[in-house]
Every structure is written in C-alpha cells, then in structure tokens.
Design a protein around this motif. Structure first.
Motif, PDB file in Angstrom:
ATOM      1  N   VAL A 135     -20.575  -2.125 -52.093  1.00 25.76           N
ATOM      2  CA  VAL A 135     -19.807  -1.047 -51.469  1.00 25.76           C
ATOM      3  C   VAL A 135     -18.416  -1.589 -51.195  1.00 25.76           C
ATOM      4  N   GLU A 136     -17.407  -0.958 -51.808  1.00 23.95           N
ATOM      5  CA  GLU A 136     -16.029  -1.369 -51.604  1.00 23.95           C
ATOM      6  C   GLU A 136     -15.329  -0.409 -50.648  1.00 23.95           C
ATOM      7  N   GLU A 137     -14.437  -0.960 -49.875  1.00 27.84           N
ATOM      8  CA  GLU A 137     -13.625  -0.151 -48.965  1.00 27.84           C
ATOM      9  C   GLU A 137     -12.160  -0.381 -49.307  1.00 27.84           C
ATOM     10  N   SER A 138     -11.370   0.685 -49.315  1.00 30.41           N
ATOM     11  CA  SER A 138      -9.941   0.527 -49.582  1.00 30.41           C
ATOM     12  C   SER A 138      -9.170   1.731 -49.070  1.00 30.41           C
ATOM     13  N   VAL A 139      -7.855   1.571 -49.055  1.00 28.90           N
ATOM     14  CA  VAL A 139      -6.970   2.714 -48.859  1.00 28.90           C
ATOM     15  C   VAL A 139      -6.507   3.095 -50.262  1.00 28.90           C
ATOM     16  N   CYS A 140      -7.162   4.086 -50.851  1.00 33.96           N
ATOM     17  CA  CYS A 140      -6.894   4.422 -52.250  1.00 33.96           C
ATOM     18  C   CYS A 140      -6.004   5.665 -52.354  1.00 33.96           C
ATOM     19  N   VAL A 141      -5.303   5.780 -53.460  1.00 34.19           N
ATOM     20  CA  VAL A 141      -4.278   6.811 -53.632  1.00 34.19           C
ATOM     21  C   VAL A 141      -4.796   8.228 -53.407  1.00 34.19           C
TER      22      VAL A 141
END
Length: 291
Positions: free
Chosen positions: A165-171
């Motif tokens: 499970v990845e977490e990011s601030v994605c576009v």
C-alpha cells in the motif's frame, strides 16, 4: 569352518549395530518467517539471506550524522561486508531493514527510510547474488513521477506475491493511498498491473469542512469516460462537472496518468488526468494537496 561363519556373522552384526546407533547428520533447511525485522548492531544466526536455505550470519549497522539523522548502512553476511550504502539525497528520521521471504524461498532485504516531510529514502528491495546485494525492486518508480511524499505504507507477503500500500500526494487525487501487487515470475518480482486499487482519498466536506477518506466527491470538470487507461475508445458517456463519483483505481506509467471512477448511478470508466500538480488537475472539488 563353523567358527569362521560365526566370526563373519558376529562382525556383520557389529557393523549393523554401529550403523543403527551412529547419528546421521542431516542439515534441516532453514525457513524464514515471511517478514523479519533486523535491528542494527545485532548478529542474526538463524535466518537465510543468501537464498540457499541455510542459516547465515547477518549483521546490519546503521549510521547517523551529527543531527541524529540516518545517513547510511552496512550489511555483513557470514563475516564479509558486502554492502555499504549512503543516502544520495538527505538523511532519514527512521531506517528499517527487514527480511522478506516468499513461499518459494526467495529472500529479499527491504530497506526503507522516512525523512522529514514524509519522503521515502531508499524504499528498495535487495537480493543476494554472487556475493553481492543488488537492487531487485524500487516501489515508487512511477508514483514519484506524478506525486510527492511517496511512502510504501504497508507490505504483506501472500504466497509468491508482495502486496503493498503506497501513500502519496498525487496529481489527480491529492492525498491518497493505493494498492499494488507484485508477483515472482520468470526469475524476478514483477508488478501485476499498473492499475492500482485506490484504498483511500482525503477529501474535505464542502459544507462541514470535515475530512473523510472514503466516499464520493464532486467532479471539478466535465470528463469523458474511456474503456481503459490507454485507449481512445470511450464508453459513450461524458460526465458533467459537479457529477458525484468516487475513484476506484489509478494507473501511472511512463506516459499515462488515468483514474477509474464510478458515479452514484453506477457508470464506470477511466478519465484522463493532467500531469502537473495544480488545483485545476484535481479530479474532485473536495480533494486537496498537502505538505
């Protein structure tokens, strides 16, 4: 003649007895747990890291700078230092090293550091080969292309698969988490699909201003629904701005950024997304960028 026969029988009996009582040393194959946390400075003697199903001596040392940030590590296997690595960007607040073993016995070393601002340092799976530890997989390959603050939040072993499970601030979604599956095939770990299941998206309720992680949002712009992330074939549906929908999957590759959505009335399809971080490229009015 009878005495000779008796002697032969006696000798044979003695040899047979010795064979029965003499212990036969059989080395049992070493089987690692699926995930083992390896601490700095401790010598581990009961795990296999080389992949030969025999116990190895593993020693990991982690290093900090004057500001108390982790800046590198060394790994010694069976008394030989085989890996020394330094952060090529900045130091990390945390640094974890874990053995990851698949059902088929393939062994990896997962190295992950978290720096200020929740940026992932390293985030790499290494594998042992010919006396060296080499990079087998880096989780944030394309996630970093379309986002920031990318972290592998969870990792689980299921048979010969890794589930992350990845977490990011994605576009297109702002603060979000999404799940990728990797499978061991043809001698290496491969991603099963670039289409990752979206597990949460942080949205701010436009009336109460409260943040929620699961549910529907309001489309910022009118969007055409497509049958797949890469096709030009549409489903025949164009959604108006302010249509309520929720994200199901996100697709990130070298050239493609697309999100699969589902409207409240059950329409599904892929929408093409802008690739630069700006508010106008957020799919839903409730989504936001953070950090």
């Amino acid at each position: 003649m009878r005495k000779l026969k008796k002697k032969v029988c006696l000798i044979a009996f003695c040899i047979l007895g010795m064979m029965l009582v003499t212990p036969v040393h059989v080395h049992a194959k070493t089987k690692n747990p699926s995930i083992v946390n390896l601490k700095s400075g401790k010598v581990y003697k009961k795990y296999d890291i080389t992949g030969d199903q025999k116990k190895d001596r593993i020693l990991i040392k982690k290093y900090k700078d004057k500001a108390d940030y982790y800046t590198g590590f060394t790994i010694s296997i069976n008394g030989k230092k085989i890996k020394k690595d330094k952060s090529n960007s900045w130091g990390s607040i945390t640094l974890s090293t874990k053995l990851v073993t698949l059902k088929n016995g393939k062994v990896y070393l997962w190295v992950q550091g978290i720096a200020d601002g929740e940026n992932e340092v390293w985030g790499v799976l290494y594998r042992y080969k010919s006396g060296k530890l080499i990079k087998a997989l880096r989780f944030a390959n394309y996630s970093e292309k379309y986002g920031r603050h990318v972290i592998t939040d969870k990792l689980k072993v299921s048979g010969n698969r890794l589930i992350t499970v990845e977490e990011s601030v994605c576009v297109p979604l702002g603060v979000a988490t999404y799940k990728y599956n990797y499978i061991y095939k043809d001698g290496k770990l491969k991603i099963e699909s670039r289409a990752a299941k979206v597990t949460s998206v942080a949205m701010t309720d436009l009336i109460t201003d409260k943040v929620y992680l699961h549910g529907y949002g309001t489309m910022r712009k009118a969007k055409t629904l497509y049958t797949s992330p890469s096709t030009k074939k549409t489903t025949g549906t164009v959604l108006r701005a302010k249509t309520e929908a929720k994200p199901l999957e996100i697709y990130m590759s070298k050239k493609i950024l697309s999100v699969k959505i589902k409207t409240r009335d059950g329409k599904t399809g892929w929408v093409k997304c802008g690739k630069k971080e700006k508010d106008s490229n957020l799919l839903f009015r409730e989504c936001f960028y953070a950090g």
